[in-house]
Design a protein around this motif. Structure first.
Motif, PDB file in Angstrom:
ATOM      1  N   SER A  29     -67.652 -17.825   1.179  1.00 23.98           N
ATOM      2  CA  SER A  29     -67.022 -17.113   2.296  1.00 23.98           C
ATOM      3  C   SER A  29     -68.037 -16.298   3.096  1.00 23.98           C
ATOM      4  CB  SER A  29     -65.905 -16.206   1.776  1.00 23.98           C
ATOM      5  OG  SER A  29     -66.444 -15.274   0.875  1.00 23.98           O
ATOM      6  N   PRO A  35     -70.637 -17.013   5.163  1.00 22.85           N
ATOM      7  CA  PRO A  35     -70.838 -17.262   6.604  1.00 22.85           C
ATOM      8  C   PRO A  35     -69.719 -16.675   7.460  1.00 22.85           C
ATOM      9  CG  PRO A  35     -71.223 -19.260   5.332  1.00 22.85           C
ATOM     10  CD  PRO A  35     -70.673 -18.255   4.382  1.00 22.85           C
ATOM     11  N   ALA A  36     -68.489 -16.895   7.021  1.00 24.79           N
ATOM     12  CA  ALA A  36     -67.359 -16.371   7.786  1.00 24.79           C
ATOM     13  C   ALA A  36     -67.357 -14.847   7.788  1.00 24.79           C
ATOM     14  CB  ALA A  36     -66.056 -16.899   7.196  1.00 24.79           C
ATOM     15  N   LEU A  41     -69.964 -12.879   7.485  1.00 28.18           N
ATOM     16  CA  LEU A  41     -71.049 -12.393   8.336  1.00 28.18           C
ATOM     17  C   LEU A  41     -70.648 -12.457   9.802  1.00 28.18           C
ATOM     18  CD1 LEU A  41     -74.243 -13.800   6.568  1.00 28.18           C
ATOM     19  CD2 LEU A  41     -73.478 -11.429   6.756  1.00 28.18           C
ATOM     20  N   CYS A  42     -70.016 -13.552  10.197  1.00 27.62           N
ATOM     21  CA  CYS A  42     -69.553 -13.681  11.583  1.00 27.62           C
ATOM     22  C   CYS A  42     -68.565 -12.565  11.912  1.00 27.62           C
ATOM     23  CB  CYS A  42     -68.884 -15.037  11.797  1.00 27.62           C
ATOM     24  SG  CYS A  42     -70.065 -16.350  12.042  1.00 27.62           S
ATOM     25  N   LEU A  43     -67.620 -12.368  11.003  1.00 24.12           N
ATOM     26  CA  LEU A  43     -66.598 -11.343  11.197  1.00 24.12           C
ATOM     27  C   LEU A  43     -67.257  -9.982  11.373  1.00 24.12           C
ATOM     28  CD1 LEU A  43     -63.441 -11.064  10.988  1.00 24.12           C
ATOM     29  CD2 LEU A  43     -63.834 -10.256   8.681  1.00 24.12           C
ATOM     30  N   GLY A  58     -70.480  -9.326  12.166  1.00 27.57           N
ATOM     31  CA  GLY A  58     -71.378  -9.230  13.311  1.00 27.57           C
ATOM     32  C   GLY A  58     -70.640  -9.203  14.636  1.00 27.57           C
ATOM     33  N   ILE A  59     -69.546  -9.954  14.714  1.00 22.93           N
ATOM     34  CA  ILE A  59     -68.892 -10.087  16.019  1.00 22.93           C
ATOM     35  C   ILE A  59     -67.815  -9.038  16.223  1.00 22.93           C
ATOM     36  CG2 ILE A  59     -67.484 -11.635  17.431  1.00 22.93           C
ATOM     37  CD1 ILE A  59     -68.968 -13.958  16.070  1.00 22.93           C
TER      38      ILE A  59
END
Lengths: 309, 385
Positions: free
Chosen positions: A31, A33-34, A36-38, A40-41
């Motif tokens: 989980s 990658p998801a 990190l995106c969550l 960071g964004i």
């Protein structure tokens, strides 16, 4: 029980917990990658804004100072901010009930209609797909004091012409009118989907049970069955109209005399015109608090009381 | 008479009802009389028009032609609520946001109160509204007790099992004592076990209510077990209206014979012989048809009317056992006829299972009086005694 048995049991337990730990590590890795995106964004920018609101940082400046709640105490005495907040709340209070109410009315009419449904659906949805900046220009012409269509119509009806965008008593309502015009289509489409999801046989059962007048049928079947869709539409409309910005920026720039100053426009000006990034961040935090409040209301009231299964 | 003392009282009168949707004709000139205390089942395959006919009786659809009378009163053009009918839907159509008590009470609330009395505050405060709501909850309680759901009255439908929801739907239908009960496949969403129990309950409800029931189903077991009479529909027309025993033993035509009965009736193409018997593939049946020699007809034999013997016999149909289905109480043999390749089904006692293994040669014989003969147009021919 013998010692050997105990040791064996302990060994088995250890093996099992080792396996559980391996599974947990795999789960986190998968989980990651998801996550990190969550982070960071979505989460980091929000956190950065929050941190920024405790500084006096100027946009582009090399240094900043921690000033604690300084920005917030300044907000508390800032008349422009209070005006902006009350304007925003008033705007929401006008746009939400009218855009949802009219959206529901249009959805009911389209659903009850027998011909031209696709046309009406598309026509009412048009403002949602059009860019509001471009549409705002059209509205500017429509609202023009001398040649605008609206004043021409008023004049034709023998009513006094109004300077819609320059009159401090009317400007916010003129913008609210545009907001309703824009939001109505989306509300209509969402509510239309909600209406379609109501099983036909509930209406038939109601007809046999005697709940067959238009009003009785509406309050006995339609409205309660529309509950989930309606609460969703209400919250979405509230959040979206809280974010009113484009029409203000294009048509009135907060004027006349701060009559259309709204939260996001004030934040934009503080942050990007006056480069007071810290102060702008504090306004954003206030804004986020309101949106969060609305979201919590949705989570609590709406989902608990209005869903049936 | 298939139904009791008040058979002469009209319950539902359907006269010449025709209905089309766009260019599709769903009902073609259907006429039917249902007694005031009769349990009548509209039975047929899906798409035969039975549900449409029920909805026309309820007033949910309008007939293109023809007339409906309930209890002797013509109701054409009346709204569903004015017809004094109750309907149980296949989906139960319970209001999900209301409690069980509110669901059952709604028909009473709508009839006994005016709309101002149902406004939120007045409903609780005004004496007349409170009096109405007292009588309603008393009647709701009574209906709930009759169906043993009184402990669920405060729950929402989503918290109930399928069988409980079905009872709530029945309670809502019976609470105001309508003159006609209409049921549209009310058991088809229940599992097989519950369905059998519910059949007995609905039959019991009918006995207690003492009014006309019109029950729509595609399940012949429901039709055969509950009804006073069965109206078999196909392609928008009534094929036969008769008691379950009559429709099983004396089907009016081939399509009726084939629809009723499980496993399906065996149909053998046959030719009348000059000696009066009928030649079929695999043998000769000693049946006196009364028809001239060389007449082609169809011979129908129900699986339970074969008499199966191991080995070859002089008369009857010879064949080979291809498959056995042992249901415990019954044993069904699938027999391929000798030389013809037609598959026949015979019911035998499970005890003889050992003597007829797959591959065994058997002879199927029958009692001549139990055979059904159909002419080439499918009409049943009376057998000469």
């Amino acid at each position: 029980m013998t010692t050997t048995a105990l040791t064996l049991a302990a060994e088995r337990g250890r093996r099992r917990s080792g396996q559980a730990r391996a599974e947990a590590i795999a789960a986190y890795l998968l989980s990651a990658p998801a996550m990190l995106c969550l982070l960071g964004i979505l989460l980091l920018p929000t956190l950065a804004t929050f941190v920024l609101s405790f500084t006096d940082w100027q946009f582009g400046a090399p240094t900043f100072r921690w000033i604690g709640l300084g920005n917030y105490t300044q907000l508390a005495t800032d008349r422009v901010f209070w005006r902006s907040l009350s304007n925003t709340v008033l705007y929401v209070a006008v746009v939400v009930p009218l855009s949802v109410g009219l959206g529901l009315g249009v959805a009911l009419l389209i659903e009850a209609g027998t011909s031209g449904r696709a046309f009406y659906r598309a026509a009412y949805f048009l403002p949602v797909t059009a860019t509001l900046i471009a549409m705002a220009t059209v509205w500017e012409i429509m609202l023009h004091p001398s040649v605008g269509l609206i004043n021409v119509l008023l004049d034709g009806l023998g009513l006094p012409k109004q300077n819609w965008l320059k009159n401090p008593d009317l400007a916010l309502f003129a913008l609210a009118g545009i907001g309703i015009w824009q939001a109505l289509g989306l509300n209509m489409v969402l509510l239309l989907a909600g209406l379609k999801a109501i099983p036909r046989d509930l209406y038939e059962a109601a007809a046999i049970d005697g709940a067959d007048g238009p009003w009785t049928r509406f309050v006995t079947v339609t409205l309660p069955m529309l509950g989930p869709a309606l609460s969703f539409v209400l919250i979405i409309s509230a959040i979206r109209s809280f974010q009113v910005f484009d029409t203000v920026a294009v048509l009135t720039e907060g004027g006349p005399n701060k009559a259309t100053e709204v939260l996001l426009y004030t934040m934009y000006q503080e942050g990007f015109s006056f480069f007071r990034a810290g102060y702008g961040a504090a306004i954003t935090v206030v804004f986020l608090a309101f949106v969060l409040l609305l979201t919590l209301i949705k989570a609590r009231v709406a989902e608990k009381r209005v869903h049936y299964s | 008479m298939p139904f009791s003392h008040s058979a002469f009282l009209p319950g539902v009168s359907i006269r010449g009802v025709t209905k089309s949707f766009a260019t599709t004709r769903v009902l073609a000139d259907v006429s039917l009389e249902v007694g005031a205390r009769e349990f009548l089942t509209l039975l047929g395959p899906s798409g035969c028009g039975k549900s449409t006919l029920l909805r026309i009786i309820a007033g949910l659809e309008q007939a293109d032609e023809g007339s409906i009378a309930l209890g002797g009163q013509v109701v054409d053009g009346m709204l569903p609520r004015q017809r004094d009918v109750a309907m149980v839907f296949q989906s139960y159509a319970l209001y999900p946001y209301m409690t069980v008590a509110e669901n059952i009470g709604l028909p009473l609330l709508m009839r006994r109160t005016r709309s101002w009395q149902r406004l939120p505050l007045i409903r609780r405060l005004h004496p007349s509204a409170r009096a109405a709501s007292r009588t309603i909850s008393r009647d709701v309680q009574r209906a709930a007790e009759a169906l043993q759901i009184e402990t669920f009255l405060d729950r929402k439908p989503a918290q109930l099992s399928g069988g409980q929801r079905q009872r709530v739907a029945l309670a809502r239908a019976m609470v105001r004592n309508p003159r006609v009960f209409l049921m549209d496949e009310p058991l088809s969403n229940l599992d097989a076990k519950l369905r059998v129990a519910a059949r007995a309950e609905i039959a019991d409800l009918h006995r207690r209510a003492g009014v006309a029931f019109v029950y729509v189903t595609h399940d012949q077991a429901e039709a055969m077990t509950m009804s006073d009479r069965v109206a078999l529909m196909m392609g928008g027309a009534l094929l036969q209206v008769a008691s379950p025993a009559e429709i099983y033993d004396r089907p009016a035509e081939l399509r009726v014979a084939e629809f009723i009965g499980s496993p399906k009736i065996n149909i053998l193409p046959g030719v009348v012989r000059s000696d009066g018997g009928i030649a079929v593939t695999g043998g000769v049946l000693p049946v006196a048809s009364g028809q001239p020699a060389a007449t082609e007809l169809s011979v129908g034999v129900r699986p339970e009317h074969w008499n199966v013997t191991a080995g070859g016999e002089a008369t009857g149909v010879g064949g080979t056992v291809r498959h056995r289905e042992n249901l415990g109480s019954d044993l069904f043999l699938h027999v391929e006829t000798q030389g013809g390749g037609q598959s026949l089904i015979a019911r035998v006692a499970p005890e003889i299972a050992e003597s007829v293994p797959p591959g065994a040669r058997v002879t199927l014989q029958l009692r001549p009086d139990r055979v059904l003969l159909f002419d080439r147009s499918g009409q049943r021919i009376d057998i000469q005694p």
